[in-house]
Write an enzyme that holds these catalytic residues in place. Structure first.
Site, short mmCIF file in Angstrom:
data_model
loop_
_atom_site.label_atom_id
_atom_site.label_comp_id
_atom_site.label_asym_id
_atom_site.label_seq_id
_atom_site.Cartn_x
_atom_site.Cartn_y
_atom_site.Cartn_z
N ARG A 1 -1.49 -9.14 12.85
CA ARG A 1 -2.01 -8.09 11.96
C ARG A 1 -2.79 -8.71 10.81
O ARG A 1 -3.81 -8.18 10.39
CB ARG A 1 -0.85 -7.24 11.40
N LYS B 1 0.84 -1.21 0.00
CA LYS B 1 0.00 0.00 0.00
C LYS B 1 0.87 1.26 0.00
O LYS B 1 0.66 2.17 -0.80
CB LYS B 1 -0.91 0.05 1.24
N ARG C 1 11.52 -2.71 10.80
CA ARG C 1 10.43 -2.05 11.53
C ARG C 1 10.14 -2.83 12.80
O ARG C 1 10.08 -4.06 12.75
CB ARG C 1 9.19 -2.00 10.63
P1 ADP Z 1 0.80 -2.70 7.81
O1 ADP Z 1 -0.32 -2.46 6.83
O2 ADP Z 1 1.97 -3.44 7.24
O3 ADP Z 1 0.31 -3.29 9.12
P2 ADP Z 1 0.92 0.16 8.44
O4 ADP Z 1 2.15 1.00 8.51
O5 ADP Z 1 -0.10 0.53 7.43
O6 ADP Z 1 1.47 -1.31 8.19
O7 ADP Z 1 0.22 0.11 9.88
C1 ADP Z 1 0.94 -0.24 11.02
C2 ADP Z 1 -0.01 -0.49 12.18
O8 ADP Z 1 -0.68 0.73 12.54
C3 ADP Z 1 -1.14 -1.47 11.92
O9 ADP Z 1 -0.73 -2.80 12.05
C4 ADP Z 1 -2.15 -1.06 13.01
O10 ADP Z 1 -1.74 -1.55 14.28
C5 ADP Z 1 -1.99 0.45 13.06
N1 ADP Z 1 -2.99 1.12 12.18
C6 ADP Z 1 -2.75 1.79 11.03
N2 ADP Z 1 -3.89 2.26 10.49
C7 ADP Z 1 -4.91 1.87 11.33
C8 ADP Z 1 -6.32 2.01 11.34
N3 ADP Z 1 -6.97 2.65 10.34
N4 ADP Z 1 -7.01 1.49 12.38
C9 ADP Z 1 -6.41 0.84 13.38
N5 ADP Z 1 -5.07 0.65 13.44
C10 ADP Z 1 -4.31 1.15 12.43
#
Ligand code: ADP
Length: 205
Positions: free
Chosen positions: A164, A14, A153
Site C-alpha cells: 500500500r 486520515k 484489520r
Molecule cells: P489505508 O489508507 O490505511 O490504506 P483505507 O481504509 O483508507 O486505509 O483504505 C484501505 C484500502 O482500500 C486501500 O489500501 C485501497 O486498497 C482501497 N482504497 C481506498 N480508497 C481507494 C481509492 N480511492 N482508490 C483505490 N483504492 C482505494
C-alpha cells in the site's frame, strides 16, 4: 466551511482526523476504505472482487471506486463534503474535477515510513463502530468509544502495508504536486498526537 480532501499514506491518521473534523463542523464524510470494507463484509459479489484487491494491498480499479464516490456525492443534497481516501490516483483526481466537484482545501498528512510501520503493527479497529485505536494506548480490551470488540484489520500485515505504501508513493504522491499547483494543498506533520495534528489543521483551515 469548505469541501475537503484528506491525503496521506496508510496509517497516517486520515480517518482519525476526519472523525475529529466531524465533531467540530458539519460535513458529509466518505471514507472510501471503510465503504470498501463494508462491501466485503456484506458478502456481495462485488465485495468478493474488492476483497481480492484489499488482501494484496492493491488499489481497487479507478472505475469501480469512482462509480461509488460519484454516486455518493450526487446524493449529498447540501452542505460540505469531506473525502477520506479519495482521490488516490491522478485519474481519480481529474475525474473528480471533470465531474464538477472541486475541493477548497486538500490536507496532506506527512508521516515517515518507519513510524507508519510501528502504527500499523499496533493498530486495532472496532468491529462495531469502526473506530481506529492503538494497542499501545487502549491495550487489547474493548473499544473505548462503544465497548465493541477490537480486531486487527485484515489488511494490516506488514507485507500488505508495504504494498500500500509503494502504491501511495507511485500513484498518490503525484496528487501533491497537482493540488499544490492549484494552491489548494496544505501539508501537516502527522507524526504528533491526533489532538496536536488536529490543532494544526484547525489553525490552517
Ligand atoms: P489505508 O489508507 O490505511 O490504506 P483505507 O481504509 O483508507 O486505509 O483504505 C484501505 C484500502 O482500500 C486501500 O489500501 C485501497 O486498497 C482501497 N482504497 C481506498 N480508497 C481507494 C481509492 N480511492 N482508490 C483505490 N483504492 C482505494
Amino acid at each position: 466551511m469548505s469541501n475537503i480532501i484528506l491525503l496521506g499514506p496508510p496509517a497516517s491518521g486520515k480517518g482519525t482526523q476526519c472523525q475529529l473534523l466531524l465533531k467540530q463542523r458539519e460535513y458529509s464524510c466518505l471514507g472510501t476504505g471503510q465503504v470498501l470494507r463494508d462491501e466485503v463484509h456484506s458478502g456481495s459479489e462485488l465485495g468478493v472482487l474488492i476483497e481480492s484487491y484489499l488482501n494484496r494491498g492493491a488499489y481497487v480499479p479507478d472505475q469501480l471506486i469512482m462509480r461509488m464516490v460519484f454516486q455518493w456525492l450526487d446524493n449529498q443534497v447540501s452542505g460540505n463534503w469531506l473525502l477520506d481516501g479519495f482521490p488516490r490516483t491522478m485519474a481519480q483526481a481529474k475525474a473528480l474535477e471533470d465531474y464538477g466537484y472541486t475541493p477548497d482545501v486538500v490536507i496532506g498528512i506527512d508521516v515517515d515510513q518507519m513510524s507508519l510501520e510501528e502504527r500499523i503493527l499496533s493498530r486495532l479497529i472496532c468491529s462495531s463502530c469502526s473506530a481506529t485505536h492503538s494497542r499501545n494506548i487502549v491495550g487489547s480490551g474493548s473499544c473505548p468509544d462503544c465497548g465493541g470488540v477490537l480486531q486487527v484489520r485484515s489488511d494490516d500485515g506488514i507485507a500488505n502495508f508495504r504494498n500500500r505504501f509503494k502504491n501511495f508513493q507511485q500513484f498518490t504522491m503525484p496528487l501533491y504536486d497537482f493540488y499544490e499547483s492549484k494552491r489548494m494543498l496544505i501539508r501537516v506533520d502527522g507524526s504528533h498526537s491526533p489532538a496536536e495534528v488536529f490543532r494544526h489543521i484547525s489553525k490552517l483551515l
